[in-house]
Design a protein around this motif. Structure first.
Motif, PDB file in Angstrom:
ATOM      1  N   PHE A  41      24.214  18.309  40.731  1.00  0.00           N
ATOM      2  CA  PHE A  41      23.395  17.496  40.251  1.00  0.00           C
ATOM      3  C   PHE A  41      22.849  16.285  41.269  1.00  0.00           C
ATOM      4  N   TRP A  42      22.110  15.604  39.999  1.00  0.00           N
ATOM      5  CA  TRP A  42      20.694  14.110  40.859  1.00  0.00           C
ATOM      6  C   TRP A  42      21.695  13.191  40.258  1.00  0.00           C
ATOM      7  N   ASP A  43      21.802  12.104  40.800  1.00  0.00           N
ATOM      8  CA  ASP A  43      22.689  11.288  40.213  1.00  0.00           C
ATOM      9  C   ASP A  43      21.485  10.210  40.400  1.00  0.00           C
ATOM     10  N   GLY A  44      20.311  10.270  40.866  1.00  0.00           N
ATOM     11  CA  GLY A  44      18.859   9.366  41.216  1.00  0.00           C
ATOM     12  C   GLY A  44      19.217   8.637  42.501  1.00  0.00           C
TER      13      GLY A  44
ATOM     14  N   SER B  61      22.108  13.916  45.285  1.00  0.00           N
ATOM     15  CA  SER B  61      23.170  15.186  45.321  1.00  0.00           C
ATOM     16  C   SER B  61      24.375  15.131  45.157  1.00  0.00           C
TER      17      SER B  61
ATOM     18  N   THR C 258      20.477  20.585  38.611  1.00  0.00           N
ATOM     19  CA  THR C 258      19.320  21.120  39.211  1.00  0.00           C
ATOM     20  C   THR C 258      19.173  22.064  39.222  1.00  0.00           C
TER      21      THR C 258
ATOM     22  N   GLU D 201      16.915  20.973  46.505  1.00  0.00           N
ATOM     23  CA  GLU D 201      15.738  19.802  46.427  1.00  0.00           C
ATOM     24  C   GLU D 201      14.498  20.614  45.755  1.00  0.00           C
TER      25      GLU D 201
ATOM     26  N   SER E 259      25.837  17.113  31.699  1.00  0.00           N
ATOM     27  CA  SER E 259      25.130  15.936  32.195  1.00  0.00           C
ATOM     28  C   SER E 259      23.626  16.795  32.074  1.00  0.00           C
TER      29      SER E 259
ATOM     30  N   ASP F 124      20.625  16.107  31.983  1.00  0.00           N
ATOM     31  CA  ASP F 124      19.248  15.684  32.282  1.00  0.00           C
ATOM     32  C   ASP F 124      19.465  16.009  33.868  1.00  0.00           C
ATOM     33  N   HIS F 125      20.616  16.265  34.603  1.00  0.00           N
ATOM     34  CA  HIS F 125      21.057  15.651  35.789  1.00  0.00           C
ATOM     35  C   HIS F 125      21.049  17.117  36.845  1.00  0.00           C
TER      36      HIS F 125
END
Length: 76
Positions: free
Chosen positions: A10-13, A16, A42, A61, A37, A39-40
Motif C-alpha cells: 500500500f502507498w499512503d501518500g 509504501s 499498489t 514503485e 484501501s 485507492d492505495h
C-alpha cells in the motif's frame, strides 16, 4: 501471521508499507487489498517468490497499477 501466502503493498501518500494476507489466490488477495484501501493498493506479491521486504517495496514503485492493461494476458 507466520507464513502469509501473499503480501499486499500500500502507498499512503508518503511511503509504501506491506501487509500480510493468507488469501488463497492472487485474485482473492487483490480483492482483500482493495477492500482494505481501494485507492492505495499498489502491488500484490506471492510470498513464494522469495523477495525481501525491501525488494518488494522497491518493485512496487515501478510496477504498473493493479488492474492496468499491462497485467492482462495478451491474445496469442
Amino acid at each position: 501471521m507466520n507464513n502469509p501466502n501473499y503480501w499486499l503493498c500500500f502507498w499512503d501518500g508518503h511511503q509504501s508499507r506491506l501487509e500480510p494476507t493468507n488469501a488463497s489466490s492472487r485474485e482473492a488477495a487483490v480483492l482483500e487489498g482493495l477492500e482494505l484501501s481501494r485507492d492505495h493498493l499498489t502491488a500484490v506479491f506471492n510470498s513464494e517468490i522469495g523477495f525481501t521486504h525491501a525488494q518488494m517495496l522497491e518493485l512496487a514503485e515501478v510496477m504498473p497499477p493493479i488492474g492496468s492493461p499491462l497485467w492482462q494476458p495478451t491474445d496469442k
